[in-house]
Scaffold this motif. Structure first.
Motif, mmCIF file in Angstrom:
data_model
loop_
_atom_site.group_PDB
_atom_site.id
_atom_site.type_symbol
_atom_site.label_atom_id
_atom_site.label_comp_id
_atom_site.label_asym_id
_atom_site.label_seq_id
_atom_site.Cartn_x
_atom_site.Cartn_y
_atom_site.Cartn_z
ATOM 1 N N GLU A 80 40.697 38.645 41.357
ATOM 2 C CA GLU A 80 41.499 39.648 42.158
ATOM 3 C C GLU A 80 42.637 38.264 42.499
ATOM 4 O OE1 GLU A 80 41.288 41.305 45.835
ATOM 5 O OE2 GLU A 80 40.040 41.322 44.584
ATOM 6 N N MET A 81 43.033 37.590 41.846
ATOM 7 C CA MET A 81 44.458 36.510 41.998
ATOM 8 C C MET A 81 45.390 38.062 40.913
ATOM 9 S SD MET A 81 43.442 32.956 40.886
ATOM 10 C CE MET A 81 43.290 31.555 42.251
ATOM 11 N N LEU A 82 44.461 38.303 39.958
ATOM 12 C CA LEU A 82 45.422 39.100 39.179
ATOM 13 C C LEU A 82 45.767 40.611 39.738
ATOM 14 C CD1 LEU A 82 43.760 38.679 35.799
ATOM 15 C CD2 LEU A 82 45.844 37.819 36.716
ATOM 16 N N LYS A 83 44.545 40.939 40.197
ATOM 17 C CA LYS A 83 44.386 42.082 40.942
ATOM 18 C C LYS A 83 45.980 42.217 42.285
ATOM 19 C CE LYS A 83 42.164 45.371 44.154
ATOM 20 N NZ LYS A 83 40.580 45.730 44.631
ATOM 21 N N LEU B 185 59.681 33.620 33.996
ATOM 22 C CA LEU B 185 58.354 33.310 35.092
ATOM 23 C C LEU B 185 57.454 33.714 34.328
ATOM 24 C CD1 LEU B 185 57.855 31.148 37.299
ATOM 25 C CD2 LEU B 185 57.598 33.344 38.534
ATOM 26 N N VAL B 186 56.603 32.089 33.702
ATOM 27 C CA VAL B 186 55.855 32.448 33.179
ATOM 28 C C VAL B 186 54.654 31.682 34.366
ATOM 29 C CG1 VAL B 186 54.082 31.353 30.959
ATOM 30 C CG2 VAL B 186 56.557 32.237 31.031
ATOM 31 N N VAL B 187 53.152 32.870 34.445
ATOM 32 C CA VAL B 187 51.911 32.519 35.322
ATOM 33 C C VAL B 187 50.855 32.431 34.629
ATOM 34 C CG1 VAL B 187 50.856 32.998 37.786
ATOM 35 C CG2 VAL B 187 53.266 33.031 37.013
ATOM 36 N N ALA B 188 50.078 31.164 34.680
ATOM 37 C CA ALA B 188 48.593 31.379 34.459
ATOM 38 C C ALA B 188 47.796 31.084 35.327
ATOM 39 C CB ALA B 188 48.611 30.328 33.665
ATOM 40 N N VAL B 189 46.830 32.379 35.366
ATOM 41 C CA VAL B 189 44.976 32.542 36.101
ATOM 42 C C VAL B 189 44.175 31.760 35.306
ATOM 43 C CG1 VAL B 189 44.288 33.417 37.320
ATOM 44 C CG2 VAL B 189 45.905 34.491 36.870
ATOM 45 N N VAL B 190 43.872 30.889 36.060
ATOM 46 C CA VAL B 190 42.202 29.938 35.219
ATOM 47 C C VAL B 190 41.443 30.476 35.984
ATOM 48 C CG1 VAL B 190 41.527 27.270 35.070
ATOM 49 C CG2 VAL B 190 44.446 27.786 34.580
ATOM 50 N N GLY B 191 40.618 30.594 35.220
ATOM 51 C CA GLY B 191 39.155 30.990 35.841
ATOM 52 C C GLY B 191 39.417 32.570 35.672
ATOM 53 N N ALA B 192 39.861 32.930 35.019
ATOM 54 C CA ALA B 192 40.638 34.282 34.865
ATOM 55 C C ALA B 192 38.853 35.775 35.019
ATOM 56 C CB ALA B 192 41.590 34.931 33.508
ATOM 57 N N THR B 193 38.470 35.134 34.727
ATOM 58 C CA THR B 193 36.973 36.213 34.014
ATOM 59 C C THR B 193 36.191 35.884 35.854
ATOM 60 O OG1 THR B 193 36.016 34.468 33.607
ATOM 61 C CG2 THR B 193 37.242 35.808 31.881
ATOM 62 N N GLY B 194 36.453 35.347 36.274
ATOM 63 C CA GLY B 194 35.747 34.863 37.924
ATOM 64 C C GLY B 194 36.699 36.194 39.070
#
Length: 348
Positions: free
Chosen positions: A20-23, A6-15
Protein backbone atom coordinates in the motif's frame (compact mmCIF):
# COMPACT_ATOMS: atom_id res chain seq x y z
CA UNK A 1 17.43 17.70 -1.18
CA UNK A 2 17.15 17.58 -4.97
CA UNK A 3 14.02 15.75 -6.04
CA UNK A 4 15.85 14.66 -9.20
CA UNK A 5 18.17 12.55 -7.06
CA UNK A 6 15.81 11.44 -4.27
CA UNK A 7 16.12 7.73 -3.48
CA UNK A 8 13.35 6.09 -1.42
CA UNK A 9 13.27 2.59 0.07
CA UNK A 10 10.19 0.69 1.22
CA UNK A 11 11.10 -1.87 3.88
CA UNK A 12 8.63 -4.73 4.14
CA UNK A 13 7.57 -4.15 0.55
CA UNK A 14 5.89 -7.54 0.14
CA UNK A 15 3.48 -7.07 3.07
CA UNK A 16 0.00 -5.54 2.94
CA UNK A 17 1.12 -2.14 4.24
CA UNK A 18 4.36 -2.17 2.23
CA UNK A 19 2.43 -2.76 -0.97
CA UNK A 20 0.00 0.00 0.00
CA UNK A 21 2.96 2.33 0.61
CA UNK A 22 4.21 1.68 -2.92
CA UNK A 23 0.71 2.22 -4.28
CA UNK A 24 0.36 5.46 -2.32
CA UNK A 25 3.73 6.78 -3.48
CA UNK A 26 2.61 6.13 -7.04
CA UNK A 27 -0.89 7.59 -6.67
CA UNK A 28 0.37 10.76 -5.00
CA UNK A 29 3.16 11.09 -7.57
CA UNK A 30 5.83 11.26 -4.89
CA UNK A 31 8.92 12.78 -6.56
CA UNK A 32 11.37 9.93 -6.09
CA UNK A 33 14.12 9.43 -8.66
CA UNK A 34 14.38 5.80 -7.57
CA UNK A 35 12.27 3.52 -5.35
CA UNK A 36 13.85 0.41 -3.84
CA UNK A 37 11.83 -2.52 -2.46
CA UNK A 38 13.38 -4.26 0.54
CA UNK A 39 12.24 -7.30 2.51
CA UNK A 40 13.57 -10.39 4.29
CA UNK A 41 15.84 -12.92 2.59
CA UNK A 42 12.94 -15.27 1.91
CA UNK A 43 11.18 -12.54 -0.12
CA UNK A 44 14.25 -11.44 -2.07
CA UNK A 45 13.72 -11.79 -5.80
CA UNK A 46 9.95 -11.41 -5.62
CA UNK A 47 8.28 -8.79 -7.81
CA UNK A 48 6.00 -6.04 -6.49
CA UNK A 49 3.98 -3.67 -8.70
CA UNK A 50 4.99 -0.02 -9.05
CA UNK A 51 4.18 2.63 -11.68
CA UNK A 52 2.87 0.18 -14.25
CA UNK A 53 5.90 -2.06 -13.92
CA UNK A 54 7.53 -4.13 -11.23
CA UNK A 55 10.27 -3.74 -8.65
CA UNK A 56 12.50 -6.67 -7.79
CA UNK A 57 12.66 -7.08 -4.03
CA UNK A 58 16.13 -6.86 -2.52
CA UNK A 59 17.22 -8.49 0.72
CA UNK A 60 17.23 -6.13 3.70
CA UNK A 61 20.71 -5.89 5.24
CA UNK A 62 22.55 -3.45 7.47
CA UNK A 63 24.16 -1.97 4.34
CA UNK A 64 20.91 -1.48 2.39
CA UNK A 65 20.69 2.26 3.09
CA UNK A 66 23.86 3.56 1.50
CA UNK A 67 22.74 6.26 -0.92
CA UNK A 68 19.10 6.10 0.29
CA UNK A 69 17.57 9.40 1.43
CA UNK A 70 14.27 8.19 2.87
CA UNK A 71 13.00 4.79 4.05
CA UNK A 72 9.42 3.85 4.82
CA UNK A 73 9.46 0.88 7.22
CA UNK A 74 6.61 -1.58 7.65
CA UNK A 75 8.28 -4.83 8.61
CA UNK A 76 7.51 -5.24 12.32
CA UNK A 77 9.01 -3.92 15.52
CA UNK A 78 12.03 -6.22 15.81
CA UNK A 79 13.08 -5.44 12.23
CA UNK A 80 12.74 -1.71 12.86
CA UNK A 81 14.69 -1.92 16.09
CA UNK A 82 17.53 -3.68 14.29
CA UNK A 83 17.69 -1.82 10.97
CA UNK A 84 16.34 1.71 11.53
CA UNK A 85 19.48 2.77 13.46
CA UNK A 86 21.63 1.54 10.57
CA UNK A 87 19.56 3.63 8.19
CA UNK A 88 19.88 6.74 10.37
CA UNK A 89 23.64 6.15 10.70
CA UNK A 90 23.82 6.13 6.89
CA UNK A 91 22.05 9.51 6.78
CA UNK A 92 18.72 8.03 5.68
CA UNK A 93 15.56 9.37 7.34
CA UNK A 94 13.25 6.58 8.54
CA UNK A 95 9.47 6.78 8.81
CA UNK A 96 8.63 3.69 10.83
CA UNK A 97 5.18 2.09 10.96
CA UNK A 98 5.86 -0.29 13.86
CA UNK A 99 5.45 0.40 17.57
CA UNK A 100 9.22 0.20 18.17
CA UNK A 101 9.97 3.94 18.29
CA UNK A 102 6.61 5.54 19.06
CA UNK A 103 7.21 6.33 22.71
CA UNK A 104 10.96 6.90 22.35
CA UNK A 105 11.71 10.47 23.44
CA UNK A 106 14.24 10.82 20.62
CA UNK A 107 11.54 10.25 17.97
CA UNK A 108 8.61 12.44 17.00
CA UNK A 109 5.29 10.61 16.69
CA UNK A 110 3.50 12.38 13.87
CA UNK A 111 0.14 12.77 12.18
CA UNK A 112 0.72 15.61 9.69
CA UNK A 113 -2.77 17.13 10.12
CA UNK A 114 -2.17 17.29 13.88
CA UNK A 115 1.48 17.87 14.79
CA UNK A 116 3.59 18.33 11.67
CA UNK A 117 5.64 20.87 13.66
CA UNK A 118 7.23 17.99 15.60
CA UNK A 119 9.06 16.91 12.45
CA UNK A 120 11.42 19.86 12.94
CA UNK A 121 13.22 18.08 15.79
CA UNK A 122 13.55 14.63 14.23
CA UNK A 123 17.01 13.11 14.10
CA UNK A 124 16.65 10.30 11.64
CA UNK A 125 13.76 8.17 12.94
CA UNK A 126 10.14 9.32 12.85
CA UNK A 127 7.37 7.12 14.22
CA UNK A 128 4.07 6.51 12.46
CA UNK A 129 1.34 6.08 15.12
CA UNK A 130 -0.98 3.14 15.67
CA UNK A 131 -3.76 2.98 13.07
CA UNK A 132 -6.58 3.42 15.58
CA UNK A 133 -4.81 6.39 17.15
CA UNK A 134 -4.22 8.16 13.82
CA UNK A 135 -7.85 8.39 12.78
CA UNK A 136 -8.98 9.45 16.24
CA UNK A 137 -6.52 12.32 16.65
CA UNK A 138 -7.26 13.64 13.14
CA UNK A 139 -10.81 14.24 14.40
CA UNK A 140 -9.90 15.24 17.95
CA UNK A 141 -7.28 17.91 17.19
CA UNK A 142 -9.63 20.53 15.65
CA UNK A 143 -12.11 20.01 18.49
CA UNK A 144 -9.30 20.30 21.04
CA UNK A 145 -8.21 23.58 19.47
CA UNK A 146 -11.79 24.87 19.59
CA UNK A 147 -12.82 23.81 23.09
CA UNK A 148 -9.92 21.95 24.78
CA UNK A 149 -10.66 18.28 25.37
CA UNK A 150 -10.22 17.11 28.96
CA UNK A 151 -11.17 13.44 28.65
CA UNK A 152 -11.60 10.85 25.89
CA UNK A 153 -13.42 7.51 26.14
CA UNK A 154 -13.01 5.39 23.01
CA UNK A 155 -14.22 1.95 21.98
CA UNK A 156 -12.78 0.61 18.73
CA UNK A 157 -14.17 -1.91 16.26
CA UNK A 158 -11.12 -2.93 14.28
CA UNK A 159 -10.77 -4.78 10.98
CA UNK A 160 -8.75 -7.98 10.69
CA UNK A 161 -6.36 -6.37 8.19
CA UNK A 162 -4.85 -4.60 11.19
CA UNK A 163 -3.37 -7.97 12.15
CA UNK A 164 -2.04 -8.68 8.66
CA UNK A 165 -2.56 -10.85 5.60
CA UNK A 166 -2.85 -14.11 7.58
CA UNK A 167 -5.77 -12.67 9.54
CA UNK A 168 -7.54 -11.63 6.32
CA UNK A 169 -7.11 -15.16 5.03
CA UNK A 170 -8.33 -16.64 8.32
CA UNK A 171 -11.57 -14.64 8.18
CA UNK A 172 -12.12 -15.66 4.55
CA UNK A 173 -11.46 -19.32 5.40
CA UNK A 174 -13.70 -19.34 8.47
CA UNK A 175 -16.64 -17.80 6.58
CA UNK A 176 -16.35 -20.50 3.90
CA UNK A 177 -16.03 -23.23 6.55
CA UNK A 178 -19.14 -22.07 8.39
CA UNK A 179 -21.22 -21.88 5.21
CA UNK A 180 -20.08 -25.43 4.44
CA UNK A 181 -21.12 -26.62 7.90
CA UNK A 182 -17.50 -27.06 9.02
CA UNK A 183 -16.09 -26.07 12.38
CA UNK A 184 -13.55 -23.21 12.02
CA UNK A 185 -10.11 -23.71 13.52
CA UNK A 186 -8.67 -20.45 14.92
CA UNK A 187 -4.97 -19.96 14.24
CA UNK A 188 -4.28 -16.22 14.12
CA UNK A 189 -6.78 -15.27 16.83
CA UNK A 190 -7.48 -17.10 20.09
CA UNK A 191 -11.12 -17.64 19.07
CA UNK A 192 -13.21 -17.75 15.91
CA UNK A 193 -13.34 -14.29 14.31
CA UNK A 194 -16.03 -14.96 11.70
CA UNK A 195 -19.42 -13.65 12.95
CA UNK A 196 -17.83 -12.81 16.29
CA UNK A 197 -16.32 -9.87 18.17
CA UNK A 198 -13.14 -10.32 20.20
CA UNK A 199 -12.55 -7.84 23.04
CA UNK A 200 -8.81 -8.43 22.88
CA UNK A 201 -6.27 -6.84 20.54
CA UNK A 202 -2.67 -7.72 21.44
CA UNK A 203 -1.71 -9.07 24.87
CA UNK A 204 -3.20 -8.16 28.23
CA UNK A 205 -1.12 -6.04 30.58
CA UNK A 206 -0.97 -5.97 34.38
CA UNK A 207 -3.60 -3.21 34.58
CA UNK A 208 -6.19 -5.31 32.73
CA UNK A 209 -5.94 -3.30 29.51
CA UNK A 210 -4.49 -4.72 26.31
CA UNK A 211 -1.32 -3.38 24.76
CA UNK A 212 -3.39 -1.95 21.88
CA UNK A 213 -5.55 0.00 24.32
CA UNK A 214 -2.57 1.45 26.14
CA UNK A 215 -0.98 2.41 22.81
CA UNK A 216 -4.01 4.59 22.14
CA UNK A 217 -3.74 6.16 25.59
CA UNK A 218 -0.04 7.04 25.47
CA UNK A 219 0.20 7.87 21.77
CA UNK A 220 -2.78 10.25 21.87
CA UNK A 221 -1.24 12.25 24.70
CA UNK A 222 2.15 12.43 22.94
CA UNK A 223 0.69 13.48 19.57
CA UNK A 224 -1.72 16.03 21.03
CA UNK A 225 1.07 17.44 23.18
CA UNK A 226 -1.13 17.76 26.27
CA UNK A 227 -0.02 15.69 29.29
CA UNK A 228 -3.22 16.61 31.16
CA UNK A 229 -5.43 14.89 28.55
CA UNK A 230 -7.11 11.77 29.98
CA UNK A 231 -7.75 8.85 27.63
CA UNK A 232 -9.28 5.41 28.22
CA UNK A 233 -9.85 2.79 25.55
CA UNK A 234 -11.46 -0.56 24.80
CA UNK A 235 -10.27 -2.22 21.59
CA UNK A 236 -12.35 -4.90 19.84
CA UNK A 237 -11.57 -6.99 16.74
CA UNK A 238 -14.54 -7.53 14.43
CA UNK A 239 -15.07 -9.57 11.23
CA UNK A 240 -14.50 -6.71 8.77
CA UNK A 241 -11.65 -6.82 6.25
CA UNK A 242 -10.75 -3.12 5.96
CA UNK A 243 -11.70 -0.07 8.00
CA UNK A 244 -11.52 0.63 11.71
CA UNK A 245 -14.56 2.17 13.41
CA UNK A 246 -14.53 4.02 16.73
CA UNK A 247 -17.14 5.23 19.17
CA UNK A 248 -15.58 8.29 20.80
CA UNK A 249 -16.87 10.30 23.74
CA UNK A 250 -15.17 13.56 24.67
CA UNK A 251 -15.52 15.98 27.55
CA UNK A 252 -14.44 19.53 26.77
CA UNK A 253 -13.47 22.53 28.87
CA UNK A 254 -15.67 24.89 26.85
CA UNK A 255 -19.19 24.11 25.64
CA UNK A 256 -19.21 22.87 22.06
CA UNK A 257 -22.59 22.07 20.51
CA UNK A 258 -23.00 19.31 17.92
CA UNK A 259 -23.69 21.97 15.27
CA UNK A 260 -20.49 23.83 16.20
CA UNK A 261 -18.52 20.60 16.18
CA UNK A 262 -19.81 19.78 12.68
CA UNK A 263 -18.64 23.17 11.41
CA UNK A 264 -15.20 22.73 13.00
CA UNK A 265 -14.79 19.21 11.60
CA UNK A 266 -16.05 20.16 8.14
CA UNK A 267 -13.22 22.69 7.93
CA UNK A 268 -10.57 20.34 9.35
CA UNK A 269 -7.85 18.86 7.11
CA UNK A 270 -8.24 15.17 6.38
CA UNK A 271 -11.79 14.96 7.76
CA UNK A 272 -15.02 14.25 5.89
CA UNK A 273 -18.25 14.72 7.84
CA UNK A 274 -21.04 12.25 7.04
CA UNK A 275 -23.73 13.15 9.56
CA UNK A 276 -27.40 13.20 8.65
CA UNK A 277 -29.17 10.60 10.79
CA UNK A 278 -32.57 11.49 9.35
CA UNK A 279 -31.38 10.25 5.99
CA UNK A 280 -29.42 7.35 7.52
CA UNK A 281 -26.14 9.03 6.56
CA UNK A 282 -23.22 8.08 8.80
CA UNK A 283 -19.74 6.63 8.22
CA UNK A 284 -19.26 2.91 7.71
CA UNK A 285 -16.23 0.74 7.12
CA UNK A 286 -17.41 0.14 3.56
CA UNK A 287 -17.30 3.90 2.92
CA UNK A 288 -13.76 4.19 4.24
CA UNK A 289 -12.14 1.24 2.45
CA UNK A 290 -9.60 2.56 -0.06
CA UNK A 291 -10.22 6.20 0.90
CA UNK A 292 -7.76 8.76 2.29
CA UNK A 293 -10.18 10.67 4.53
CA UNK A 294 -11.13 10.13 8.14
CA UNK A 295 -14.93 10.06 8.26
CA UNK A 296 -16.90 11.44 11.21
CA UNK A 297 -20.63 11.17 11.96
CA UNK A 298 -23.23 10.50 14.67
CA UNK A 299 -22.11 13.78 16.29
CA UNK A 300 -24.42 14.32 19.25
CA UNK A 301 -24.46 15.74 22.74
CA UNK A 302 -23.62 13.57 25.71
CA UNK A 303 -26.54 14.48 27.94
CA UNK A 304 -24.96 12.97 31.07
CA UNK A 305 -22.30 15.67 31.46
CA UNK A 306 -22.17 19.43 30.96
CA UNK A 307 -19.71 19.62 28.07
CA UNK A 308 -19.76 16.29 26.30
CA UNK A 309 -20.01 15.00 22.75
CA UNK A 310 -20.28 11.56 21.17
CA UNK A 311 -19.12 10.77 17.66
CA UNK A 312 -18.41 7.87 15.31
CA UNK A 313 -15.05 7.87 13.48
CA UNK A 314 -14.13 5.55 10.60
CA UNK A 315 -11.02 5.27 8.40
CA UNK A 316 -9.17 2.74 6.28
CA UNK A 317 -6.59 1.31 8.68
CA UNK A 318 -4.19 0.26 5.93
CA UNK A 319 -4.51 3.57 4.06
CA UNK A 320 -4.72 6.51 6.49
CA UNK A 321 -3.92 4.24 9.42
CA UNK A 322 -0.55 3.26 7.96
CA UNK A 323 0.65 3.84 4.38
CA UNK A 324 -0.91 7.23 3.65
CA UNK A 325 0.15 8.77 6.95
CA UNK A 326 3.74 7.62 6.36
CA UNK A 327 3.77 9.09 2.85
CA UNK A 328 2.23 12.34 4.13
CA UNK A 329 5.07 12.55 6.65
CA UNK A 330 7.54 12.07 3.79
CA UNK A 331 5.82 14.77 1.75
CA UNK A 332 5.97 17.18 4.68
CA UNK A 333 9.67 16.47 5.20
CA UNK A 334 10.28 17.42 1.58
CA UNK A 335 8.08 20.51 1.70
CA UNK A 336 9.85 21.79 4.81
CA UNK A 337 13.34 20.76 3.68
CA UNK A 338 13.73 18.45 6.67
CA UNK A 339 15.34 15.44 4.98
CA UNK A 340 18.74 14.63 6.40
CA UNK A 341 20.11 13.39 9.73
CA UNK A 342 21.87 15.90 11.99
CA UNK A 343 23.46 13.41 14.41
CA UNK A 344 24.11 10.01 12.85
CA UNK A 345 25.27 8.57 16.21
CA UNK A 346 22.12 9.22 18.26
CA UNK A 347 20.63 5.75 17.80
CA UNK A 348 23.88 3.79 18.01
Amino acid sequence: MSKEKLVVAVVGATGAVGREMLKTLEQRDFPAHEVIALASARSAGMKVPYRGGELTVRELTEDSFAGVDLALFSAGGSTSEKYAPHAAKAGCVVVDNSSAWRMDKRCPLVVPEVNAHDLAWHNGIIANPNCSTIQMVVALKPLHDAARIKRVVVSTYQAVSGTGQKAIEELETQVRQLFNMQQPEPKVYPYQIAFNALPQIDVFMDNGYTKEEMKMVHETVKIMGDPSLKVTATAVRIPVFYGHSESVNIETEKKLTPAEARVVLTQAPGVTVLDNPGEKIYPMALDAAGEDATFVGRIREDETIENGLNMWIVADNIRKGAALNAVQIAETLLERDLLGVKDTTLFQ
